[in-house]
Scaffold this motif. Structure first.
Motif, PDB file in Angstrom:
ATOM      1  N   ALA A   1       0.831  -1.300   0.070  1.00 44.96           N
ATOM      2  CA  ALA A   1      -0.040  -0.131  -0.188  1.00 44.96           C
ATOM      3  C   ALA A   1       0.807   1.193   0.040  1.00 44.96           C
ATOM      4  O   ALA A   1       0.852   1.997   0.944  1.00 44.96           O
ATOM      5  CB  ALA A   1      -1.007   0.060   1.246  1.00 44.96           C
ATOM      6  N   PRO A   2       1.796   1.362  -0.957  1.00 46.51           N
ATOM      7  CA  PRO A   2       2.629   2.594  -1.158  1.00 46.51           C
ATOM      8  C   PRO A   2       1.810   3.873  -1.404  1.00 46.51           C
ATOM      9  O   PRO A   2       0.806   3.948  -2.048  1.00 46.51           O
ATOM     10  CB  PRO A   2       3.588   2.239  -2.032  1.00 46.51           C
ATOM     11  N   SER A   3       2.597   4.997  -0.669  1.00 44.98           N
ATOM     12  CA  SER A   3       1.933   6.401  -0.983  1.00 44.98           C
ATOM     13  C   SER A   3       2.845   6.978  -2.089  1.00 44.98           C
ATOM     14  O   SER A   3       3.969   7.247  -1.973  1.00 44.98           O
ATOM     15  CB  SER A   3       2.093   7.241   0.171  1.00 44.98           C
TER      16      SER A   3
ATOM     17  N   LEU B   1       2.917   2.712  11.712  1.00 44.84           N
ATOM     18  CA  LEU B   1       1.496   2.835  11.670  1.00 44.84           C
ATOM     19  C   LEU B   1       0.795   1.797  12.756  1.00 44.84           C
ATOM     20  O   LEU B   1      -0.464   1.808  12.604  1.00 44.84           O
ATOM     21  CB  LEU B   1       1.033   2.090  10.458  1.00 44.84           C
TER      22      LEU B   1
ATOM     23  N   ARG C   1       3.326  -3.928   7.817  1.00 46.12           N
ATOM     24  CA  ARG C   1       3.644  -2.623   7.296  1.00 46.12           C
ATOM     25  C   ARG C   1       4.604  -2.095   8.389  1.00 46.12           C
ATOM     26  O   ARG C   1       4.747  -2.742   9.530  1.00 46.12           O
ATOM     27  CB  ARG C   1       2.494  -1.623   7.235  1.00 46.12           C
TER      28      ARG C   1
HETATM   29  N1  GLU Z   1       0.113   4.375   2.596  1.00 45.53           N
HETATM   30  C1  GLU Z   1       0.953   4.122   3.534  1.00 45.53           C
HETATM   31  C2  GLU Z   1       2.324   4.349   3.727  1.00 45.53           C
HETATM   32  O1  GLU Z   1       2.846   4.434   2.598  1.00 45.53           O
HETATM   33  C3  GLU Z   1       0.670   2.570   4.346  1.00 45.53           C
HETATM   34  C4  GLU Z   1      -0.521   2.542   4.650  1.00 45.53           C
HETATM   35  C5  GLU Z   1      -0.912   1.003   5.293  1.00 45.53           C
HETATM   36  O2  GLU Z   1      -0.042   0.390   5.070  1.00 45.53           O
HETATM   37  O3  GLU Z   1      -1.811   0.964   5.853  1.00 45.53           O
HETATM   38  O4  GLU Z   1       3.093   4.855   4.553  1.00 45.53           O
END
Ligand code: GLU
Length: 298
Positions: A6-8, A204, A200
């Motif tokens: 889930a990369p940003s 988080l 992750r």
């Molecule tokens: N998009 C988030 C990030 O790159 C990760 C979100 C998630 O893993 O829930 O830090």
């Protein structure tokens, strides 16, 4: 079992992102599971299509694959709106008119991650006060959290608890510019994409209780969670986009992909020496027990 990336896509990935991606992928593939890709491009000011393309090229370069088509959060507004209205119908949301400065003044720096805990003042406005505010400002929307302790049983950290009211506070569901918040989008998408395991970075971990609670409120299943220790910069700070020498573009000038994978795999205690290896060769060597529990530098 289905894991996810889930990369940003707000810039080039750095070594810390690769660490999380590699381990999320290994955990899924070792369990014989699927792997899906979601590009978390909700913020139109920070995310660009070219960054999304680059993220996918970088994952491929590393030797990491995914199943099915990538999902773009920027195209899923309808799904978030539906979840938002579901919470609204339960009477859980309220408009927040606070400016950034007011929000900070109305908050205590209380959370484990140092983030602000909002005191809920806009949730106590009368109808008349609210109508007055609506004339001048477009509100953000928050969800009203209960006085409730949520415990997650993390694959690496064990039990982690937060009291929603005290440690999180009423949090944002939708920004005043209409963009849906990460916490809502991630919960909706993990369920829609059939994600059953979230791996992750531990930055988080403090989001997980909010996500667990939202899953409950929306009637969605709970995935299992594994929060990884963080890869720190050589001077012991958390890696940031400004650490250019840890950025993949720079690293690609120094390392072939299997060498980089080997360094990360060694840090994960999956191999004895930092030697070149491919992700698929690592799949049988993965186990949660071997992984480090402390943040580390490479
Ligand atoms: N998009 C988030 C990030 O790159 C990760 C979100 C998630 O893993 O829930 O830090």
């Amino acid at each position: 079992m289905t894991g996810r990336f889930a990369p940003s896509p707000s810039g080039r990935m750095h070594l810390g992102n690769l660490w999380s991606c590699l381990l999320a992928w290994l955990a899924a593939r070792n369990a014989g599971g699927g792997m899906v890709l979601r590009l978390e491009d909700l913020d139109p000011d920070r995310c660009k299509q070219e960054y999304c393309d680059q993220v996918m090229r970088d994952l491929e370069w590393l030797g990491l694959d995914w199943d099915g088509q990538p999902v773009y959060q920027s195209k899923r507004t309808d799904a978030y709106a539906e979840a938002f209205h579901q919470l609204e119908r339960q009477g859980l949301s309220y408009p927040c008119f606070c400016t950034r400065a007011e929000r900070l003044a109305a908050s205590a720096p209380h959370r484990s991650d140092g983030a602000a805990v909002y005191d809920g003042r806009c949730g106590r406005l009368t109808d008349a006060e609210r109508a007055e505010m609506e004339k001048t400002r477009r509100p953000a929307w928050r969800v009203r959290v209960p006085e409730k302790t949520i415990t997650i049983c993390d694959l690496l950290y064990g039990n982690y608890k937060e009291n929603l009211k005290r440690d999180c506070g009423d949090f944002i569901l939708r920004r005043s510019d209409g963009v849906y918040a990460y916490q809502l989008a991630v919960v909706v998408d993990d369920a829609a994409m059939g994600v059953s395991q979230v791996v992750r970075g531990s930055d988080l971990l403090s989001s997980a209780p909010r996500q667990l609670w939202l899953q409950e409120m929306l009637g969605l299943p709970h995935p299992e969670y594994g929060h990884l220790p963080l890869l720190l910069s050589p001077d012991g700070r958390r890696l940031a986009k400004r650490d250019r020498d840890q950025e993949l573009g720079r690293l690609q000038e120094q390392y072939a992909a299997p060498e980089l994978v080997g360094r990360l795999a060694h840090a994960a205690n999956l191999i004895d020496r930092a030697e070149a290896i491919t992700p698929w060769e690592l799949v049988p060597l993965f186990s949660w027990e071997k992984l480090p529990r402390e943040d580390f530098t490479l």
